[in-house]
Design an enzyme around this catalytic site. Structure first.
Site, PDB file in Angstrom:
ATOM      1  N   HIS A 135       0.919  -1.183   0.065  1.00  0.00           N
ATOM      2  CA  HIS A 135       0.040  -0.044  -0.086  1.00  0.00           C
ATOM      3  C   HIS A 135       0.963   1.315   0.076  1.00  0.00           C
ATOM      4  O   HIS A 135       1.949   1.367   0.777  1.00  0.00           O
ATOM      5  CB  HIS A 135      -0.694   0.051   1.186  1.00  0.00           C
ATOM      6  CG  HIS A 135      -1.726   1.328   1.417  1.00  0.00           C
ATOM      7  ND1 HIS A 135      -1.383   2.056   2.328  1.00  0.00           N
ATOM      8  CD2 HIS A 135      -2.591   2.032   0.846  1.00  0.00           C
ATOM      9  CE1 HIS A 135      -2.169   3.309   2.442  1.00  0.00           C
ATOM     10  NE2 HIS A 135      -2.863   3.246   1.384  1.00  0.00           N
ATOM     11  N   SER A 136       0.599   2.172  -0.882  1.00  0.00           N
ATOM     12  CA  SER A 136       1.311   3.397  -0.940  1.00  0.00           C
ATOM     13  C   SER A 136       2.676   3.396  -0.872  1.00  0.00           C
ATOM     14  O   SER A 136       3.209   2.779  -2.015  1.00  0.00           O
ATOM     15  CB  SER A 136       0.736   4.391   0.396  1.00  0.00           C
ATOM     16  OG  SER A 136       1.062   5.648   0.118  1.00  0.00           O
ATOM     17  N   LEU A 137       3.603   3.782  -0.098  1.00  0.00           N
ATOM     18  CA  LEU A 137       4.948   3.602  -0.084  1.00  0.00           C
ATOM     19  C   LEU A 137       5.414   2.137  -0.475  1.00  0.00           C
ATOM     20  O   LEU A 137       6.361   1.965  -0.924  1.00  0.00           O
ATOM     21  CB  LEU A 137       5.570   4.070   1.322  1.00  0.00           C
ATOM     22  CG  LEU A 137       7.015   3.786   1.402  1.00  0.00           C
ATOM     23  CD1 LEU A 137       8.016   4.250   0.236  1.00  0.00           C
ATOM     24  CD2 LEU A 137       7.528   4.327   2.885  1.00  0.00           C
ATOM     25  N   VAL A 140       4.901   1.322  -3.707  1.00  0.00           N
ATOM     26  CA  VAL A 140       5.756   1.770  -4.963  1.00  0.00           C
ATOM     27  C   VAL A 140       7.171   1.147  -4.701  1.00  0.00           C
ATOM     28  O   VAL A 140       7.476   0.835  -5.876  1.00  0.00           O
ATOM     29  CB  VAL A 140       5.893   3.408  -4.478  1.00  0.00           C
ATOM     30  CG1 VAL A 140       7.155   4.078  -5.361  1.00  0.00           C
ATOM     31  CG2 VAL A 140       4.570   4.079  -4.839  1.00  0.00           C
TER      32      VAL A 140
END
Length: 335
Positions: A135-137, A140
């Site tokens: 999720h998110s960071l 990525v």
């Protein structure tokens, strides 16, 4: 509960390994998932340890779950019980977050550091191939790892982010000077006890800092690892996170390099975007990455669900059926 060592199968060889981590405790979830096994874990790494939770059967190789910036592995508490009977979930606190060690004095946090942590975990558990839920960071960084080592990843589930939004040069010229100054100042405050307050006030500040993305009634999933009693006054509390996380290094990315990385992905990849997120991710770079995945990876699929940036906390029931269908489609689970 006393610390004990346990033998678990967390590799993909189908054989018992040597003891891999310290099992700190075993508990049962409350509420609807009272029969789900959850183990607190502590994995040694150079200079410290990575803490986390193992959901489900410790005799099977788990999915590695990576949380977002300044979150912790508690964000997976609502979703993991809905999936771990299908596939175990190893949800970690990234260094500097939750119960994991802080990074070394003088060091700065960078988005690429998470790639190094993934390499550390892969080598530690002796995984040939493994799967990632991010999720998110966490998403990525996990996809950056996958682009560098595409043969090491079985499948990937990305929630909210595939990449960060691209910003123009003026944004970085305005952001970086202040961020670097504050980051350097934070190095000299590492030995100071963090500011103290009541549990209620710290929870509310965290809620506001997260743009109210997590519903108030769900903040406890984060605060159980994000807030601890003060060492000076046990009636007060403070945050557990490394203060340097506030100044995560966000340098201008090499867009061509990142887009080339994602053109190398050919494993099953599920992307779930929250429709009501404050992160629109509709700039040219984000759209281009989705186009690259759609054109180059026959196993890529995307879905949009109602919810905020932290939809996996507030509305896990909207994600679980999509993920289980993904498991079935690619024969990740046998039923």
């Amino acid at each position: 509960m006393a610390k004990i060592m346990t033998k678990v199968i967390l590799n993909n060889k189908g054989k018992f390994t040597e003891p891999l981590f310290v099992l700190l405790g075993k508990s049962q979830c409350n509420g609807l998932h009272s029969k789900v096994s959850v183990k607190e874990i502590k994995i040694p790494i150079p200079g410290g340890h990575i803490a986390g939770k193992l959901w489900g059967n410790d005799q099977q190789q788990p999915i590695l779950a990576l949380h977002g910036w300044q979150d912790n592995c508690g964000v997976w508490d609502p979703l993991a019980p809905m999936l771990c009977d299908k596939k175990p979930i190893l949800a970690i606190d990234l260094p500097g977050h939750g119960f994991s060690s802080w990074i070394a004095p003088g060091a700065l946090q960078d988005t690429w550091d998470v790639v190094q942590y993934i390499i550390e975990l892969k080598n530690y558990f002796k995984w040939d191939k493994f799967s990632i839920l991010g999720h998110s960071l966490g998403s990525v960084a996990g996809l950056r790892y996958a682009g560098l080592y595409p043969k090491n990843v079985d499948f990937f589930i990305a929630i909210e982010n595939l990449v960060y939004e691209d910003h123009d040069i003026d944004h970085f010229l305005k952001y970086l000077p202040k961020a670097l100054e504050k980051s350097q100042m934070s190095q000299h405050a590492l030995n100071n006890e963090p500011p103290e307050s009541t549990m209620e006030e710290l929870t509310y500040k965290l809620y506001i800092a997260m743009n109210k993305s997590v519903d108030k009634q769900n903040m406890h999933y984060l605060t159980q690892r994000a807030i601890r009693p003060s060492k000076r006054d046990l009636s007060k509390f403070c945050y557990t996170r490394d203060i340097r996380l506030k100044y995560l290094s966000m340098k201008p990315p090499n867009i061509k390099f990142l887009e080339t990385l994602f053109s190398r992905l050919s494993f099953p990849l599920l992307y779930i975007k929250a429709a009501n997120s404050s992160y629109k991710l509709s700039d040219e770079h984000c759209l281009r990455v989705r186009e690259i995945l759609e054109n180059n990876n026959p196993y890529y699929e995307s879905h949009t669900v109602g919810g905020s940036h932290h939809v996996h906390i507030n509305n896990p029931e909207r994600l679980a059926p999509i993920i289980v269908d993904f498991f079935r489609k690619h024969k990740i689970i046998q039923e």
